[in-house]
Design a protein around this motif. Sequence first.
Motif, PDB file in Angstrom:
ATOM      1  N   ALA A   1       0.853  -1.192   0.000  1.00 31.88           N
ATOM      2  CA  ALA A   1       0.000   0.000   0.000  1.00 31.88           C
ATOM      3  C   ALA A   1       0.886   1.238   0.000  1.00 31.88           C
ATOM      4  CB  ALA A   1      -0.908   0.015   1.224  1.00 31.88           C
ATOM      5  N   PRO A   2       0.556   2.247  -0.816  1.00 25.29           N
ATOM      6  CA  PRO A   2       1.351   3.471  -0.813  1.00 25.29           C
ATOM      7  C   PRO A   2       1.269   4.211   0.523  1.00 25.29           C
ATOM      8  CG  PRO A   2      -0.527   3.679  -2.294  1.00 25.29           C
ATOM      9  CD  PRO A   2      -0.516   2.278  -1.786  1.00 25.29           C
ATOM     10  N   GLU A   3       0.152   4.028   1.244  1.00 25.65           N
ATOM     11  CA  GLU A   3      -0.041   4.652   2.555  1.00 25.65           C
ATOM     12  C   GLU A   3      -0.414   3.559   3.564  1.00 25.65           C
ATOM     13  OE1 GLU A   3      -2.340   8.312   2.601  1.00 25.65           O
ATOM     14  OE2 GLU A   3      -2.223   8.343   0.412  1.00 25.65           O
ATOM     15  N   PRO A   4       0.595   2.890   4.135  1.00 24.46           N
ATOM     16  CA  PRO A   4       0.319   1.766   5.033  1.00 24.46           C
ATOM     17  C   PRO A   4      -0.571   2.105   6.226  1.00 24.46           C
ATOM     18  CG  PRO A   4       2.624   1.798   4.427  1.00 24.46           C
ATOM     19  CD  PRO A   4       2.025   3.075   3.913  1.00 24.46           C
ATOM     20  N   ARG A   5      -0.382   3.277   6.814  1.00 16.70           N
ATOM     21  CA  ARG A   5      -1.197   3.664   7.980  1.00 16.70           C
ATOM     22  C   ARG A   5      -2.678   3.761   7.595  1.00 16.70           C
ATOM     23  NH1 ARG A   5       0.184   6.259  12.865  1.00 16.70           N
ATOM     24  NH2 ARG A   5       2.297   6.501  12.055  1.00 16.70           N
ATOM     25  N   LEU A   6      -2.960   4.341   6.447  1.00 16.89           N
ATOM     26  CA  LEU A   6      -4.339   4.465   5.977  1.00 16.89           C
ATOM     27  C   LEU A   6      -4.939   3.087   5.694  1.00 16.89           C
ATOM     28  CD1 LEU A   6      -6.737   6.179   5.106  1.00 16.89           C
ATOM     29  CD2 LEU A   6      -5.656   6.434   2.864  1.00 16.89           C
TER      30      LEU A   6
ATOM     31  N   ALA B   1      -4.081   0.266   7.080  1.00 10.22           N
ATOM     32  CA  ALA B   1      -4.301  -0.378   8.374  1.00 10.22           C
ATOM     33  C   ALA B   1      -5.567   0.169   9.036  1.00 10.22           C
ATOM     34  CB  ALA B   1      -3.091  -0.187   9.284  1.00 10.22           C
ATOM     35  N   ALA B   2      -5.777   1.468   8.928  1.00  7.99           N
ATOM     36  CA  ALA B   2      -6.993   2.069   9.497  1.00  7.99           C
ATOM     37  C   ALA B   2      -8.237   1.515   8.807  1.00  7.99           C
ATOM     38  CB  ALA B   2      -6.943   3.587   9.368  1.00  7.99           C
TER      39      ALA B   2
END
Length: 94
Positions: free
Chosen positions: A72-77, A79-80
């Motif tokens: 994912a380009p934005e791992p935190r997003l 995961a959320a």
Amino acid sequence: MRLRELAEQLKCEWEGDGDLNLARVAPLESAAAGELTFAENPKAFAAAAASGACVIAPAAYRRPEAQSVLRAPEPRLAAARAMSSATKRPRGAL
């Protein structure tokens, strides 16, 4: 939920065992095999690899042989979004 099903839901690519059954989303500090965590930097990715958990990470990080990864380009997003999905299931399960 299986890794490939979660990848499809999150619109991410996956590497490793697509049939891996993921029990829950866990913080990096306590993540273990069968759980999902995320890493946004090389140090966190190394810790996730050592945990045995499936990890959400950018494509730039090389996957260890025995680990499954969601890209994912934005791992935190991502995961959320996985956690949001988990709250709609019994006891927060993926």
